[in-house]
Design a protein around this motif. Sequence first.
Motif, PDB file in Angstrom:
ATOM      1  N   THR A  89      35.664  44.359  34.997  1.00 57.09           N
ATOM      2  CA  THR A  89      36.970  44.235  35.646  1.00 57.09           C
ATOM      3  C   THR A  89      36.917  44.842  37.047  1.00 57.09           C
ATOM      4  O   THR A  89      37.400  44.247  38.003  1.00 57.09           O
ATOM      5  N   LYS A  90      36.295  45.998  37.160  1.00 58.96           N
ATOM      6  CA  LYS A  90      36.191  46.664  38.464  1.00 58.96           C
ATOM      7  C   LYS A  90      35.412  45.783  39.449  1.00 58.96           C
ATOM      8  O   LYS A  90      35.856  45.536  40.565  1.00 58.96           O
ATOM      9  N   TYR A  91      34.249  45.290  39.025  1.00 59.40           N
ATOM     10  CA  TYR A  91      33.438  44.447  39.917  1.00 59.40           C
ATOM     11  C   TYR A  91      34.189  43.186  40.337  1.00 59.40           C
ATOM     12  O   TYR A  91      34.120  42.783  41.493  1.00 59.40           O
ATOM     13  N   MET A  92      34.867  42.563  39.387  1.00 61.38           N
ATOM     14  CA  MET A  92      35.480  41.264  39.654  1.00 61.38           C
ATOM     15  C   MET A  92      36.794  41.352  40.436  1.00 61.38           C
ATOM     16  O   MET A  92      37.226  40.369  41.020  1.00 61.38           O
ATOM     17  N   THR A  93      37.427  42.496  40.410  1.00 60.79           N
ATOM     18  CA  THR A  93      38.717  42.609  41.097  1.00 60.79           C
ATOM     19  C   THR A  93      38.643  43.419  42.387  1.00 60.79           C
ATOM     20  O   THR A  93      39.593  43.420  43.165  1.00 60.79           O
ATOM     21  N   GLN A  94      37.517  44.102  42.619  1.00 58.90           N
ATOM     22  CA  GLN A  94      37.432  44.954  43.809  1.00 58.90           C
ATOM     23  C   GLN A  94      36.324  44.566  44.772  1.00 58.90           C
ATOM     24  O   GLN A  94      36.199  45.148  45.833  1.00 58.90           O
ATOM     25  N   GLU A  95      35.503  43.604  44.411  1.00 59.35           N
ATOM     26  CA  GLU A  95      34.379  43.222  45.270  1.00 59.35           C
ATOM     27  C   GLU A  95      34.524  41.757  45.693  1.00 59.35           C
ATOM     28  O   GLU A  95      35.128  40.961  44.999  1.00 59.35           O
TER      29      GLU A  95
END
Length: 163
Positions: free
Chosen positions: A118-124
């Motif tokens: 979720t972090k990778y897909m929503t912040q990068e």
Amino acid sequence: MAEDKDSAEAIVAEVHKKISGAFDVFDHEFNKTVDVREIGTIIRSLGCFPNEGELHDVIAEIEEEEPTGYIRFEKFLPTMTKVLMERKFRPIPEDLLLQAFEVLDKQKKGHLELEELTKYMTQEGEPFTQEEMEEMLSAALDPDKNVIFYKDFVSMMTVDDPR
């Protein structure tokens, strides 16, 4: 020569059937229209992966003169037929997609935690919306272990190219 014409017609008929089937999944009112926000999902379900700019161009091409928020099948069909026949927006090959997930899996566990992905897909990069994240996780998340076994997900996401 007649065989070539028949085979071309058969290919087009098959493409039309695929497009129609994908469109119908999202035609909740059964009136040959879909919400414009579903177009990206429909196009991706057909094995085409345009970036946001390309998707915007496709929508601009098939939208009504006065945008209604809905896309009609009769406008979608010829455009998508052309896209599929020209093999536009081809997917990233499975091995490259797998490599991308492996880069994220720093401990080489063979899976990613829900929070990590979720972090990778929503912040990068080109961030996923909440809706896109939920859609992806509904397919990717292992319900028993609550992690993403990305090898399984990658093979589910990639389409065998029939040609």
